[in-house]
Design a protein around this motif. Sequence first.
Motif, PDB file in Angstrom:
ATOM      1  N   HIS A  97       0.836  -1.201   0.000  1.00  0.00           N
ATOM      2  CA  HIS A  97       0.000   0.000   0.000  1.00  0.00           C
ATOM      3  C   HIS A  97       0.874   1.254   0.000  1.00  0.00           C
ATOM      4  N   PRO A  98       0.600   2.219  -0.888  1.00  0.00           N
ATOM      5  CA  PRO A  98       1.433   3.426  -0.974  1.00  0.00           C
ATOM      6  C   PRO A  98       1.511   4.211   0.336  1.00  0.00           C
ATOM      7  N   VAL A  99       0.409   4.304   1.066  1.00  0.00           N
ATOM      8  CA  VAL A  99       0.412   5.056   2.320  1.00  0.00           C
ATOM      9  C   VAL A  99       1.289   4.358   3.357  1.00  0.00           C
ATOM     10  N   SER A 100       1.201   3.040   3.417  1.00  0.00           N
ATOM     11  CA  SER A 100       2.035   2.288   4.360  1.00  0.00           C
ATOM     12  C   SER A 100       3.510   2.400   3.995  1.00  0.00           C
ATOM     13  N   ALA A 101       3.805   2.399   2.679  1.00  0.00           N
ATOM     14  CA  ALA A 101       5.190   2.570   2.236  1.00  0.00           C
ATOM     15  C   ALA A 101       5.701   3.957   2.606  1.00  0.00           C
ATOM     16  N   LEU A 102       4.853   4.960   2.452  1.00  0.00           N
ATOM     17  CA  LEU A 102       5.226   6.319   2.838  1.00  0.00           C
ATOM     18  C   LEU A 102       5.406   6.409   4.353  1.00  0.00           C
ATOM     19  N   PHE A 103       4.564   5.706   5.100  1.00  0.00           N
ATOM     20  CA  PHE A 103       4.670   5.662   6.558  1.00  0.00           C
ATOM     21  C   PHE A 103       6.043   5.119   6.959  1.00  0.00           C
ATOM     22  N   GLU A 104       6.442   4.008   6.354  1.00  0.00           N
ATOM     23  CA  GLU A 104       7.728   3.386   6.679  1.00  0.00           C
ATOM     24  C   GLU A 104       8.888   4.312   6.313  1.00  0.00           C
ATOM     25  N   SER A 105       8.786   4.954   5.157  1.00  0.00           N
ATOM     26  CA  SER A 105       9.847   5.840   4.699  1.00  0.00           C
ATOM     27  C   SER A 105       9.929   7.104   5.553  1.00  0.00           C
TER      28      SER A 105
END
Length: 482
Positions: A97-105
Amino acid sequence: MRPRPVLHLISYVLSFIAIGEGVCWLVAWHAGDPAPAQWSLALSGGIVLSIAFAMWALTRGPIRLSKRDGFAIVTFGWIAAAVAGSFPYLLSGVISHPVSALFESMSGFTTTGASVLSGLEFVPRGILFWRGMTQWLGGMGVLVLCIAILPFLGVGGMQIYRAEIPGPSKDRLTPRIASTAKLLWGLYVLLSVSQVALLMFGGMDWYDASCHTFATMSTGGFSTRSASIAAFDSAYIEIVIIVFMFLAGANFALHYRALQGKPQAFVHDPEFRFYTVLWLGSCLLLSLNVWGEAYEGAGAALRAGFFQGTSIMTTTGFVTQDFNVWPNASRLLLVLLMFIGGCGGSTGGGIKVVRFLVILKKIARELERAMHPRTIIKIKLGRQSLEENTVSNISSFFIIFVAIFAVASLAMTFYTPDMVTAASSVAATLGNIGPGLGAVGATETYASIPTTGQVILIACMLLGRLELYTVLILLHRGFWKR
């Protein structure tokens, strides 16, 4: 704000991100990671480098920066870095999920350490190396931000230690920032190399030693193991990490002075003395409280108390114990430490020790004034008298921080199973700590938080890391007027 110089300088930020992704591709290749992981890093680096080059080419020209431009560069630069840093997670399929990837980053670059990943032992090594590197790069970015840029912008009470550090004057953004940045990079790398060597001496391989050094020096807390530092079950490794967490949570200007042959700078600095007393007192209280409750032996209690106390106060977020099951007094003390954080000029998050020290002195002054209304009392840090606008700035920061915490905690009650999880998730992200309590405790991840909740916490990470004002001022309508 003028878009051209802002975008031009952000292109340099993106070029560093691309280089970092390229280095991690080499790590993935050397480790024999699956092809999708290898190519996701190579492709991410290529995409980001292409965007950076296009931005650089289209925005070339003389650069003169205003304060507005400075605010925009810092905020949008961090957002751009987080977006670019999310590409490897998405392209490799590690996070879908893009939002989860952004969260991790964003968690990496803001050195928060909150994660949506589980089963880290099965995540490709190159991706985990990138995950750790985002924190190391973010930690260096924090130092340059705090010591070189924020004094120029005049925000967040950073004026307090301007006289104590090598950096620019308050009204110049000059080549002195370049020299300050070089000095900080050298010190940061020196401490990092030292920690890698000590961890390898304790039995870690170069990969684990590097990743955990990235997370320690940045006070980030990402680990290569699901059980974090507990997976190594080594008192030696824990002691090494405690020492370097403590150093990372101190003002880096003091480390610089110590290397210049002036170690007495630590003793003479009022913030460092207060930081040391808080750290020592908190760790001892934690150890005493868990002794007999969670641990039978004094040695085990001291080991757990000092590691978790140091980890939370410096906002690193490593864990060796599930403090979610500790006595209520210990859990409350850990939450208080989340708010305090590290020293000004460190890679640590939180409100910062120096602000708490000034607030305490302000309270003492108001009590004295209540008894002697005509008395003129200056607030001092050591021998330095603080200007009233600096004290007012710190008071405002404190109020805004608490207000954001309250509003965000209320919002998170809609996306979490209980109030403890809601409040601690905000405290852990706004203070850039990582693990909280409840459903986001020491042995849990943030994967259970819905997308909207993750967006709120992403905003908290950015606000906390950039000292609130740097982001909030962009929301003021006057900022966008010519």
